[in-house]
Scaffold this active site. Structure first.
Site, PDB file in Angstrom:
ATOM      1  N   LYS A 236      26.983  39.333  30.576  1.00 26.74           N
ATOM      2  CA  LYS A 236      26.350  38.438  31.677  1.00 26.74           C
ATOM      3  C   LYS A 236      25.035  38.740  32.134  1.00 26.74           C
ATOM      4  CE  LYS A 236      29.759  37.573  34.145  1.00 26.74           C
ATOM      5  NZ  LYS A 236      30.910  38.351  33.611  1.00 26.74           N
TER       6      LYS A 236
ATOM      7  N   CYS B 217      38.262  32.785  47.022  1.00 24.64           N
ATOM      8  CA  CYS B 217      38.319  33.953  46.350  1.00 24.64           C
ATOM      9  C   CYS B 217      38.574  35.171  47.398  1.00 24.64           C
ATOM     10  CB  CYS B 217      37.084  34.103  45.595  1.00 24.64           C
ATOM     11  SG  CYS B 217      35.671  34.754  46.111  1.00 24.64           S
ATOM     12  N   MET B 218      38.126  35.074  48.562  1.00 21.70           N
ATOM     13  CA  MET B 218      38.552  36.496  49.251  1.00 21.70           C
ATOM     14  C   MET B 218      38.832  36.405  50.714  1.00 21.70           C
ATOM     15  SD  MET B 218      35.441  36.861  51.037  1.00 21.70           S
ATOM     16  CE  MET B 218      35.767  35.424  51.978  1.00 21.70           C
TER      17      MET B 218
ATOM     18  N   MET C 133      41.135  39.420  42.673  1.00 21.19           N
ATOM     19  CA  MET C 133      41.813  37.791  42.688  1.00 21.19           C
ATOM     20  C   MET C 133      43.609  38.070  42.639  1.00 21.19           C
ATOM     21  SD  MET C 133      39.613  36.097  43.554  1.00 21.19           S
ATOM     22  CE  MET C 133      38.231  36.824  44.050  1.00 21.19           C
TER      23      MET C 133
ATOM     24  N   GLY D 238      34.743  38.931  44.229  1.00 20.62           N
ATOM     25  CA  GLY D 238      34.455  38.209  42.860  1.00 20.62           C
ATOM     26  C   GLY D 238      32.813  37.879  42.902  1.00 20.62           C
ATOM     27  N   GLN D 239      32.437  37.422  44.050  1.00 19.15           N
ATOM     28  CA  GLN D 239      31.044  36.670  43.918  1.00 19.15           C
ATOM     29  C   GLN D 239      29.967  37.680  44.389  1.00 19.15           C
ATOM     30  OE1 GLN D 239      31.092  32.278  44.690  1.00 19.15           O
ATOM     31  NE2 GLN D 239      32.842  32.893  45.849  1.00 19.15           N
TER      32      GLN D 239
HETATM   33  S1  SF4 Z   1      26.636  42.477  38.612  1.00 20.23           S
HETATM   34 FE1  SF4 Z   1      28.602  41.887  37.330  1.00 20.23          FE
HETATM   35  S2  SF4 Z   1      27.746  40.341  36.007  1.00 20.23           S
HETATM   36 FE2  SF4 Z   1      26.036  41.214  36.634  1.00 20.23          FE
HETATM   37  S3  SF4 Z   1      25.758  43.102  35.315  1.00 20.23           S
HETATM   38 FE3  SF4 Z   1      26.832  43.823  37.026  1.00 20.23          FE
HETATM   39  S4  SF4 Z   1      28.849  43.716  36.188  1.00 20.23           S
HETATM   40 FE4  SF4 Z   1      27.617  42.230  35.186  1.00 20.23          FE
END
Ligand code: SF4
Lengths: 772, 80
Positions: free
Chosen positions: A87, A176-177, A361, A398-399
């Site tokens: 990603k 989420c948290m 999560m 998560g975010q």
């Molecule tokens: S912050 Fe998360 S989505 Fe972005 S490169 Fe690192 S592991 Fe991957």
């Protein structure tokens, strides 16, 4: 040497693959290639945090001719040391989707029509003013995100709480948290992890509690596997409700029945106490024992209210409480064998082993989310394995800025940038820094997220501004909240970068700048604040969310509270915000330092970052003269809680015999509104699916790819079956990723939540599964 | 006009044969690690047909144990 753009892309692709190989095999050699690759003068590289997950990798964004063309890991970032996941490598392509929102739109006669941005902002301000005058201050609300930048969240809070006088400020991080926050607050009296990612290089044992790190925090997972490769005897134990890529890579995979992690955590503590593995010196000096209410409900009804009542207890009371949780009894509840429970307890209990527990999560989205955090802290506190390199409980987020923007800025109904609205001193501090009368800040919290959307449905809220999030995909029991938002006299403003199911219900759409199209700051899971500059221009009239808020604030007559020029705004906002955190417990780095470095951890005191909080050798806020000081609680100790196992809000029964579990996949970020615009990521997983256990599939007569109908008490969904794919649920469970806006699994989920944190449980409800 | 990069792992003892086979595929460049059984493969195809043909070629290589995608760009439409 000059490269054309195509050659540059080839170089970027090669460089990314070499970085990935280096992460797998540190020191791997590709001969002369890396030297050749760096010798290009066409590209300029700019540091930024990754736009996606809470790991908070540092990246370098390559720009050519005003366009962002590539990403590589920032070798100066201690988070990822030059590595990214798929990603991250593809993140710049999310800027350039063909259907990017570039103009404001306003609904006229039922249709969304393009209007100049200034006209849309005028309308937002006038509707907000009109609603507030007609229905009162608590009829207007803002709903933001853990992907808001820190300045976005700060300005939103200052405008709504400080100027408009309503505590109707929430963010999707509630989903989420927030259990992580209440877990920290109840156990330690202060939020956010005590440890840091360096723990990964020191631990002997990693236990992932319901946490598929291989897909959700892939760079940290690679770091953990690299640590295991380098050092003999390091073990990864995956403790989960379904088998995942994390289980495949783990040394041991142990499955438990949904919700019974509560019982297993207590059984581990039972064993630690029964076998004399308690670190008595640590417990005697640094721990106190407590209990709260039990039978606390699930929040499925409107206006649900709950306040816990804490009571001090003795160690002997706690020992008696644990008597109900022998491994043999818990085996029956959890499906985890007594042998495996004893094995886990022995790992935690062995004083020679350093243990890190990771979660995200699985423990947060839990109707007893606060309790399970308390119980895992109990394990680390009983054994004294906390706040030291390689020893600690580690709640991952998560975010990318759930910590930075939501937890630290306090963009939740009860919170302020320092402390809570209910605390007079905290209100006074906010009023002074914001330059508003203290009476403006209401001491009563209003609505947490689920209740905020219930209030919109009921008509208690009439005006809602949504920024950087997509609740019409993510809210549980979604049908109710979508129909509520569409009711006649509701006015919904949505700021976003692409059309989504949430922009579909908007009365006004404001096009937003995305990530490196604006200056900003994020805060990641390990208390690291990261700054970035604008490196490319946003398209059309797209505007950063901070500035949208300032434009509306000025139209509402609050120009004096938001006096900054566009060029200096982010620096000025940061320096104003930083005043809330002055002092050794939370001191933030100055703007200039953040600009210069690839992230800085707070507390940042006298030029020094704090790696391990509560540890006197590292944390300048420790003042009790002892090795550890848990200064967040009134007794200066960390609190062990006696919290029982209680069942889920809804469990499988004769009519709905399967558990439904939902979550993410590595390729997609949340609701997919960004990653589905990146062709490589979209093509890798173009649509959602339901993971079925092969035996359940055979019993239903379903083969791979065949359509299956999931039916719950709230809704139904038809989607293709995936059997023996990347995840393997046990018999009686199905799993569905939530990234696909055309297959809305949240029409099926239940809006039950943890009564303490108000965070919904997306991991457990009951469904029927039929061949479609 | 997609550009992709992959990490390619040969079956044990097949590294040299895999290098030779990949070198014969059109639009495909390789960069073998000098000290591990691992290759970086970079593909740069002019159109979708060439990309599809190359994908078929990659999937048919018996020496290839696994191929992991790392980076991809397929020249998304320019913004106007
Ligand atoms: S912050 Fe998360 S989505 Fe972005 S490169 Fe690192 S592991 Fe991957």
């Amino acid at each position: 040497m000059k490269l054309d753009r195509r050659q540059f892309l080839v170089r970027a692709a090669t460089g990314s693959a070499i970085s990935a190989a280096t992460a797998l095999f540190p020191g791997i050699s590709f001969g002369e290639w890396p030297k050749i690759a760096e010798n290009s003068s066409v590209v300029s590289w700019h540091k930024a945090p990754c736009r996606f997950c809470g790991t908070g990798c540092g990246v370098l964004v390559g720009t050519v001719g005003g366009r962002a063309v590539a990403v590589k890991g920032d070798p100066n970032s201690s988070v990822n040391k030059g590595l990214c996941c798929m990603k991250g490598y593809h993140s710049v392509q999310a800027l350039y989707g063909a259907d990017r929102l570039t103009k404001a739109k306003v609904r006229k006669d039922g249709q969304l029509v393009e209007v100049p941005m200034a006209e849309a902002l005028d309308l937002v301000a006038s509707k907000l003013r009109e609603t507030r005058e007609k229905y009162g201050k608590d009829a207007v609300a803002i709903y933001g995100s853990g992907q808001w930048t820190i300045p976005d969240g700060y300005v939103a809070s200052k405008l709504f709480k400080g100027c408009l006088g309503t505590n109707n400020v929430e963010a999707n991080a509630r989903l989420c948290m927030s259990s992580a926050v209440t877990g920290f607050m109840t156990s330690f009296g202060i939020d956010e992890p005590m440890g840091c990612y360096e723990d990964i290089e020191h631990a002997d044992v990693f236990v992932t509690w319901g946490n598929n790190m291989a897909e959700m925090h892939p760079v940290l997972f690679s770091r953990m596997l690299a640590s295991r490769r380098r050092r003999a005897g390091v073990k990864v134990i995956d403790f989960a409700t379904r088998r995942t890529r994390t289980s495949q890579a783990a040394d041991r995979s142990i499955l438990f029945r949904p919700q019974t992690d509560l019982a297993v955590a207590n059984a581990i503590c039972h064993e630690i106490v029964a076998n004399g593995w308690v670190n008595e010196a640590f417990v005697g000096e640094h721990v106190s024992f407590h209990r709260g209410k039990t039978g606390i409900g699930y929040g499925t009804e409107d206006h649900f209210a709950f306040t816990d009542e804490e009571q001090g207890i003795t160690f002997d009371d706690y020992r008696r409480f644990l008597a109900d949780y022998t491994p043999e009894k818990v085996e029956k509840i959890s499906g985890v064998s007594a042998k495996d429970i004893k094995y886990l307890a022995a790992l935690y209990g062995d004083p020679a082993l350093k243990v890190v527990s990771f979660w995200c999560m699985g423990m947060n989205q839990h109707t007893r989310g606060t309790w399970i955090q308390n119980l895992v802290y109990n394990i680390h506190l009983l054994t004294g394995k906390i706040s030291q390199a390689g020893n600690g409980p580690f709640s991952l987020t998560g975010q990318p800025s759930a910590c930075g923007t939501v937890r630290e800025v306090g963009t939740l109904t009860h919170a302020l940038p320092h402390g809570t609205v209910g605390n007079e001193h905290d209100r006074q501090m906010a009023a002074e820094i914001w330059g508003v009368p203290v009476a403006n800040i209401d001491p009563r919290p209003t609505y947490h997220t689920v209740e905020m959307f219930r209030a919109l449905d009921r008509g208690d809220i009439k005006f809602l501004w949504i920024q950087v999030t997509n609740p019409m995909v993510t809210l549980p029991n979604l049908r109710r909240y979508r129909s509520g938002a569409l009711k006649e006299d509701r006015f919904v403003v949505v700021s976003d970068v692409y059309p989504t199911p949430t922009t579909d219900i908007a009365d006004v759409i404001l096009p937003s700048a995305l990530w490196v199209e604006k200056e900003g700051l994020f805060g990641n899971s390990e208390r690291r604040t990261q700054h970035w500059q604008r490196v490319v221009e946003p398209p059309g009239e797209a505007m950063c969310d901070t500035w949208q808020l300032i434009e509306v604030a000025r139209r509402l007559g609050f120009a004096e509270r938001f006096p900054w020029s566009r060029e200096e705004a982010i620096e000025k906002i940061w320096e104003e915000y930083r005043r809330f955190h002055a002092g050794p417990k939370h001191e933030m780095a100055p703007y200039e330092t953040l600009r210069a470095r690839s992230g800085v951890q707070w507390p940042f005191v006298e030029g020094k970052e704090t790696r391990w909080r509560f540890n006197a050798a590292h944390d300048p806020a420790c003042s009790n003269g002892k090795a550890f000081h848990f200064y967040g609680q009134r007794d200066g100790r960390a609190w062990i809680w006696a919290r029982p196992y209680e069942p889920a809000a809804e469990s499988p029964d004769r009519d709905y015999p399967f558990w439904l579990n939902t979550g993410r996949v590595i390729e997609h970020w949340h609701t997919g509104s960004l990653t589905r615009r990146v062709p490589v990521l979209h093509n890798a997983v173009p649509a959602s699916y339901v993971e079925l256990n092969p035996e359940d599939a055979a019993a239903l007569g379903v083969v791979n790819g065949e359509k299956v109908r999931l039916v719950s008490r709230r809704g139904e969904l038809v989607l293709p079956a995936q059997i023996n794919g990347r995840g393997l649920p046990p018999r009686g469970m199905v799993f569905v990723p939530f990234f696909d806006e055309s297959l809305l699994v949240n029409e099926v989920t239940l809006d039950a939540f943890c009564p303490i944190s108000k965070q919904p449980d997306y991991k457990k409800c009951a469904v029927r599964v039929e061949k479609a | 006009m997609p550009v992709f990069s992959y990490l390619a792992f040969p079956h044990p003892g097949c590294r040299e044969r895999l290098c030779d086979a990949l070198a014969l595929l059109p639009h495909c460049a390789i960069l073998p690690a000098t000290d591990h059984d691992l290759l970086v493969v970079v593909t740069d195809t002019p159109d979708d047909n060439a990309e599809a043909a190359l994908q078929r070629g990659l999937k048919a290589l018996p020496e290839l144990q696994s191929l992991s995608l790392v980076f991809g760009s397929d020249e998304p439409q320019e913004r106007t």
